[in-house]
Design an enzyme around this catalytic site. Sequence first.
Site, PDB file in Angstrom:
ATOM      1  N   HIS A   1      42.543  48.792  39.944  1.00 44.94           N
ATOM      2  CA  HIS A   1      41.563  48.255  38.997  1.00 44.94           C
ATOM      3  C   HIS A   1      40.148  48.761  39.243  1.00 44.94           C
ATOM      4  O   HIS A   1      39.190  48.191  38.731  1.00 44.94           O
ATOM      5  CB  HIS A   1      41.602  46.716  39.019  1.00 44.94           C
ATOM      6  CG  HIS A   1      42.909  46.164  38.528  1.00 44.94           C
ATOM      7  ND1 HIS A   1      43.326  44.881  38.758  1.00 44.94           N
ATOM      8  CD2 HIS A   1      43.910  46.759  37.809  1.00 44.94           C
ATOM      9  CE1 HIS A   1      44.530  44.694  38.210  1.00 44.94           C
ATOM     10  NE2 HIS A   1      44.896  45.816  37.648  1.00 44.94           N
TER      11      HIS A   1
ATOM     12  N   ILE B   1      47.923  35.327  54.581  1.00 46.54           N
ATOM     13  CA  ILE B   1      48.186  36.742  54.824  1.00 46.54           C
ATOM     14  C   ILE B   1      47.429  37.261  56.051  1.00 46.54           C
ATOM     15  O   ILE B   1      47.947  38.069  56.820  1.00 46.54           O
ATOM     16  CB  ILE B   1      47.874  37.590  53.565  1.00 46.54           C
ATOM     17  CG1 ILE B   1      48.140  39.062  53.813  1.00 46.54           C
ATOM     18  CG2 ILE B   1      46.448  37.441  53.092  1.00 46.54           C
ATOM     19  CD1 ILE B   1      49.111  39.640  52.885  1.00 46.54           C
TER      20      ILE B   1
END
Length: 244
Positions: A123, A235
């Site tokens: 992106h 994470i």
Amino acid sequence: MNNNIERLKELIDSHHNIVFFGGAGVSTESNIPDFRSASGLFNEKLNRNFTPEQLVSHTFFMRYPEEFFKFYKDKLIYEDANPNKAHIALAKLEDMGKLNAIITQNIDGLHQKAGSKNVLELHGSIHRNYCTKCGKFYDLEDMLNLGNIIPHCDVCGGIVKPDVVLYEEALDNGIVNETVNALSNADLLIIGGTSLVVYPAAGFIDYFDGNSIVLINKSTTSYDQKASLVINDSIGDVLSKAIL
Ligand code: ZN
């Protein structure tokens, strides 16, 4: 949790062409909210009701550049954000010669800030900005220093647009090709911080042809069935325990 970390360590040890595919959840641990929650805050402030997708669409940028840049500068740019344990662990994994590519949906440049080199930014990036008229390049600081809400090129006066892929805009072909190549050559795919519901993430995953997928996400995803290992946890915690 500990068994999962051990299993992840084993998978990393036994594979040599790892690709990481990450989403907003990787950056929320650096206190960068994903744009959906950011848009809620923005609407509240303006007392408007734009959808998150509208706010970051090409049409919105063209029609309402002032509102676009207000939202963009206020809610999508975090100049002082720093890499977290996930970014640092992934940079180390690349250094070790294990990780071939990071594919990210994030635009914050934190993987590079952590030292990662092969980062495929699906992106785009807030750190690259180009004049829509003459093409002059501006880094983030230069763009912000142009003053006013809408940044105008100091050479030609054209609007300076972030090199960020807006809704309705196509992904960069070169990045798409590299992404497909990286995925089709990888032997282990680690997916983190993304629910994989947003196009085009899910579509790319299908190019992976290796034997193991690891999913690290706080909530379950529709890909859990395909994964050899699913870890529903932070994470940053997971990657740092397994790698650092
Ligand atoms: Zn210009």
